[in-house]
Design an enzyme around this catalytic site. Structure first.
Site, PDB file in Angstrom:
ATOM      1  N   ASP A   1      35.282  30.362  49.723  1.00  0.00           N
ATOM      2  CA  ASP A   1      35.753  31.657  49.250  1.00  0.00           C
ATOM      3  C   ASP A   1      36.377  32.372  50.459  1.00  0.00           C
ATOM      4  OD1 ASP A   1      36.371  33.919  47.855  1.00  0.00           O
ATOM      5  OD2 ASP A   1      34.369  34.265  47.063  1.00  0.00           O
TER       6      ASP A   1
HETATM    7  C1  BGC Z   1      36.720  36.549  45.854  1.00  0.00           C
HETATM    8  C2  BGC Z   1      37.399  35.384  45.165  1.00  0.00           C
HETATM    9  C3  BGC Z   1      38.892  35.512  45.301  1.00  0.00           C
HETATM   10  C4  BGC Z   1      39.254  35.574  46.775  1.00  0.00           C
HETATM   11  C5  BGC Z   1      40.726  35.737  47.035  1.00  0.00           C
HETATM   12  C6  BGC Z   1      37.201  36.709  47.279  1.00  0.00           C
HETATM   13  O1  BGC Z   1      36.709  37.881  47.826  1.00  0.00           O
HETATM   14  O2  BGC Z   1      35.322  36.361  45.842  1.00  0.00           O
HETATM   15  O3  BGC Z   1      37.021  35.344  43.819  1.00  0.00           O
HETATM   16  O4  BGC Z   1      39.549  34.464  44.662  1.00  0.00           O
HETATM   17  O5  BGC Z   1      38.593  36.701  47.367  1.00  0.00           O
HETATM   18  O6  BGC Z   1      41.144  36.989  46.649  1.00  0.00           O
END
Ligand code: BGC
Length: 880
Positions: A244
């Site tokens: 993530d």
């Molecule tokens: C979130 C993800 C997301 C990623 C990119 C993260 O903070 O947990 O779900 O895809 O950011 O924006």
């Protein structure tokens, strides 16, 4: 490695000169790549893309958020896109076909935004009604989640782009989300939280994303147990696993756990650090790097990003926000509008309908009052990675008014907002324009100094009074890594004379000026708020008397510096930079309230549209109460006291309390339905759509009755969250403890009714749990209008759990089917129940030598019903 000629994928996606993803071409590429190049490939190049390797024809892969629409490169204010109903609303459809259609729309938007992988769906379980990101999930049940997520992925990927199952696993709370250590016993992990991911492998998701928190002592991305042992070895998943954003926690442990890609870039723990780890002998190029590179190359090949050596591939280091955005396309397709409208309508749940109060008959009304904070300003979606810039938004007030007046042109429609429920004053919106372009929003000028002087290095425009740079990749190249400043300027022209309260929150050292006067000095702030992913200051306030029609220059000077104290482990979010200006006309709130009640008292019927908004339900923080915000409950009660014909429409992605539930004639729960929000609500209220949504989460009478109550969100001081309710998540807890929910899981009314008869069961499941049983029944629409019903099958637990003294859910959802029938029509339906529905996970072998999934012999029950609490029949089945 001969390149193919231009080819077309099944979805008509053109891939020019891409090489095929066969084993030998990938192997040759791996041989040709240097260690440096491999380590670069395994780390993002910027916020959304992977690296290019021009000499080998390797192009970058672009990812994009997110679950409720394809955002493109820019976090806020980006390219317009289709905003679909949020995950929980899709969950409420109980209809994989609808979800697949919506997934297909997202797949084509992904292509339009020039991306190759959509960072969705979110497949976490709504463990608590307080979870800040519940809007992304499909609900509290793993079978429902796994079924709908598979349909979503299938739909996205049918367009020749990849989906990303996220967040693997147990990304269930926002409180201390980067640091929290979730203690989850193995059985619960397997039966509840991992199950949807395992189910989704049947549709071969191109990518997976690891979750932020720790599970049982270790961050997921570095967990051998979760990623390598379960995902890879046990389940055989050999596609790409990425971290993530900002959630790659350890160079060596993460690559050893087979987390392939650190996102975003520039990397902190892969890239150069990964190369060093190979040189130091902590990581093996052959055993650890190469398999990850292979998975990435296979993904690139599928996405048509391998061009073969000699192809013209250029390395582009410019800002992804500007470069990628330039290529992104918009296409507000009428057919898509219709599909989204249907999907939104199918998720809406009719909770109460006394004496057939709904559908509303405008022909019989003279005056209709539409009241409430969400009537003209609905919540159409979640925040954070679910944010998109929709093509358009329909609101319930306008849609209900238009549809009603088309039936009864003489109908008088009154509107009153009644209350304010936002926690932050709203953005300035249309009364703010950029000085040069005269378009709504602000102009942002960058300076290469720590003052606000000298040549302007670059200028960007923002469409409202929120400037939000997600990473330093969003700022001009020459300024990255330096101390720089920006000035945001807009011209404010209010439409009403009066007192206005301004709010101001920022990262960095910022000042707000109104007409050249310093209104708020926010340079020395120390207290962090939820703004800017918990990296912005708490809001400061100032008020001004403003005259209607007069112009005021609103400007902000911001010196970009990191937040005063790191709020959490996520390294990416420390790079966020932004300013938010809010403004609120100082209303007489008591008069607003009184006016709403007066409008209700003079109308023949009142529709009250209330609920959460992006301040009260949001990524980054969990809620602490089931109550709707502000004076909502009081408003509903006051309206019900003066009008007998009140319809309450609620918006939230979570269970909410309804202490007034006995008072209105009808209650409709409407989630967040994206751009078609208003039309979808109007369709249901006026009967153009017969509601068929079912609750994918249980609504408790009081939070103390909810299984998560005692343990959610854990202890922020020790960063530990014990999932002590174990497998008894959602309705399982209410059933096990004999508690009556306010509204049960699976519940939802219709404007017609259905009769289920002639239930029989065929097939068998053997002692190993193989086999399928088919439950056959006749379903008849016994009402006067067409409608759809969701038939749900729940199975009883293994009798052995009781013997072993292990907790067991009295019933678990094992299958469901949605069937549409005309008035008077009856049809035979068959619902399959797979053998593994009777399986449970034995975490300890307890001396029996039977660790793992097991199906015990014995007599089981299948409960057939239309909600978890409306069971029409119980049939027995003997296993083994
Ligand atoms: C979130 C993800 C997301 C990623 C990119 C993260 O903070 O947990 O779900 O895809 O950011 O924006």
């Amino acid at each position: 490695m001969a390149p193919h000629a231009t080819e077309e994928t099944s979805s008509g996606h053109l891939i020019e000169n891409s090489i095929s993803p066969n084993q030998s071409t990938i192997a040759q590429l791996i041989d040709a790549l240097s260690l440096d190049e491999k380590c670069n490939l395994l780390s993002g190049a910027n916020m959304w893309e992977t690296h290019t390797i021009p000499r080998l024809g390797i192009q970058s892969l672009k990812t994009t958020d997110g679950p409720a629409g394809v955002r493109g490169s820019r976090w806020t204010d980006g390219t317009h896109t289709t905003q679909i109903p949020c995950g929980i609303s899709l969950g409420a459809t109980f209809n994989p076909e609808v979800v697949r259609r919506v997934g297909k729309i997202l797949g084509s938007e992904t292509k339009r935004k020039r991306a190759h992988v959509l960072l969705a769906p979110t497949m976490n379980i709504s463990r608590s009604p307080f979870g800040g990101r519940n809007f992304e999930n499909f609900g509290e049940d793993p079978f429902l989640t796994g079924t709908l997520a598979s349909a979503y992925i299938d739909g996205v990927q049918s367009e020749g782009v990849g989906a990303c199952m996220k967040h693997y696993v147990a990304n269930d709370q926002e409180t201390r989300r980067f640091n929290m250590d979730e203690k989850i016993d193995e059985r619960t992990l397997r039966e509840i939280y991992l199950k949807p991911f395992h189910m989704a492998l049947s549709v071969n998701p191109w990518t997976a994303m690891t979750a932020y928190p720790k599970v049982n002592g270790e961050h997921v991305d570095m967990s051998q147990h979760l990623v390598k042992n379960i995902l890879r070895e046990e389940w055989g998943y050999n596609n790409l696993a990425m971290s993530d954003w900002g959630g790659l926690n350890d160079t060596v442990k993460s690559i050893l756990a087979t987390t392939d890609l650190e996102m975003p870039g520039p990397p902190l723990r892969y890239g150069r650090a990964l190369k060093d780890a190979v040189i130091n002998g902590d990581v093996s190029e052959k055993c650890h790097i190469n398999p990850s590179v292979e998975r990435l190359l296979k993904l690139l090949a599928k996405a048509g990003r391998l061009q073969g050596p000699g192809a013209a591939v250029t390395e582009d280091h410019s800002s992804e926000a500007t470069r990628c955005e330039e290529d992104e396309e918009e296409f507000d397709d009428p057919k898509t509008r219709q599909t989204v409208r249907e999907a939104a309508g199918e998720g809406i749940v009719l909770l109460k309908n006394d004496s057939g109060a709904l559908p509303l008959a405008p022909a019989s009304l003279k005056k209709l009052a539409i009241i409430g904070p969400n009537a003209k300003y609905p919540t159409t979606g979640g925040t954070g990675s679910a944010i998109v810039n929709p093509y358009y938004v329909t609101n319930p007030y306008q849609s209900i008014k238009d549809a009603s007046k088309s039936i009864n042109p003489d109908l008088e429609v009154l509107y009153e907002r009644g209350i304010l429920t936002h926690l932050q004053p709203p953005l300035l919106g249309d009364c703010l324009v950029a000085p040069d372009t005269k378009q709504p929003g602000m102009q942002v000028d960058f300076f290469d100094s720590d003052r606000f002087e000298g040549p302007v290095v670059a200028t960007t425009n923002w469409h409202d009074s929120l400037v939000y740079f997600m990473s330093d990749g969003d700022v001009p190249l020459s300024l990255r890594g330096t101390r720089y400043t920006y000035r945001a300027t807009g011209i404010l022209r209010p439409s009403v004379t009066g007192t206005y309260d301004f709010s101001f929150s920022s990262t960095g050292k910022a000042k707000l000026f109104i007409d050249g006067d310093l209104a708020i000095d926010n340079t020395e702030w120390t207290q962090i708020s939820g703004n800017f992913m918990n990296c912005g200051s708490v809001e400061q306030f100032a008020s001004r008397e403003l005259e209607a029609g007069k112009s005021y220059v609103v400007s902000v000077d911001n010196l970009v510096v990191p937040p005063p104290t790191p709020a959490h482990d996520n390294t990416l979010f420390h790079k966020i930079s932004g300013v938010r200006i809010g403004m609120l006309y100082r209303h007489d709130t008591d008069a607003m309230f009184r006016n709403a009640v007066t409008a209700a008292s003079v109308a023949d019927a009142a529709i009250v549209v209330v609920g959460h908004n992006n301040d009260t339900e949001r990524e980054g923080s969990d809620r602490t109460s089931l109550a709707l915000p502000g004076r909502t409950d009081e408003l509903i009660r006051a309206v019900c006291a003066v009008n007998k014909y009140v319809v309450v429409v609620t918006q939230s992605a979570c269970a909410i309390s309804m202490p007034w539930a006995a008072e209105p004639a009808a209650i409709v729960h409407a989630w967040y339905q994206g751009q078609e929000c208003g039309n979808a609500i109007a369709d249901v209220i006026l009967g153009a759509v017969n509601p068929s949504g079912k609750l994918p989460v249980s609504f408790p009478n009081r939070i103390e009755d909810h299984g998560s109550y005692e343990w959610f969100p854990g202890d922020a001081a020790s960063d530990q969250a014990h999932y002590a309710e174990g497998v008894l998540v959602g309705y399982r807890w209410f059933d096990a403890k004999g508690l009556e929910p306010l509204w049960p899981f699976g519940f939802g009314l219709s404007y017609t009714s259905f009769a289920i008869s002639n239930i029989s069961i065929q097939g068998c499941i053997d002692a190993s749990g193989s086999g399928t049983i088919l439950i056959t029944m006749t379903v008849m629409n016994v009402g006067r209008v067409q409608g759809s019903e969701v038939i749900q099958v729940y199975t009883s637990p293994s009798p052995v759990l009781k013997e072993l003294g292990l907790s067991a859910s009295p019933k678990s959802l094992a299958s469901f089917i949605k069937i549409g029938l005309d008035a008077g029509e009856s049809r035979q339906v068959q619902i399959p129940v797979q053998g593994d529905s009777f399986a449970w996970y034995a975490a300890e072998d307890g001396g029996t030598g039977r660790r793992g999934w097991r199906v015990d012999p014995g007599v089981y029950s299948c409960f057939i019903g239309t909600s978890s609490r409306h069971i029409v029949s119980e049939v027995s089945i003997l296993i083994g």
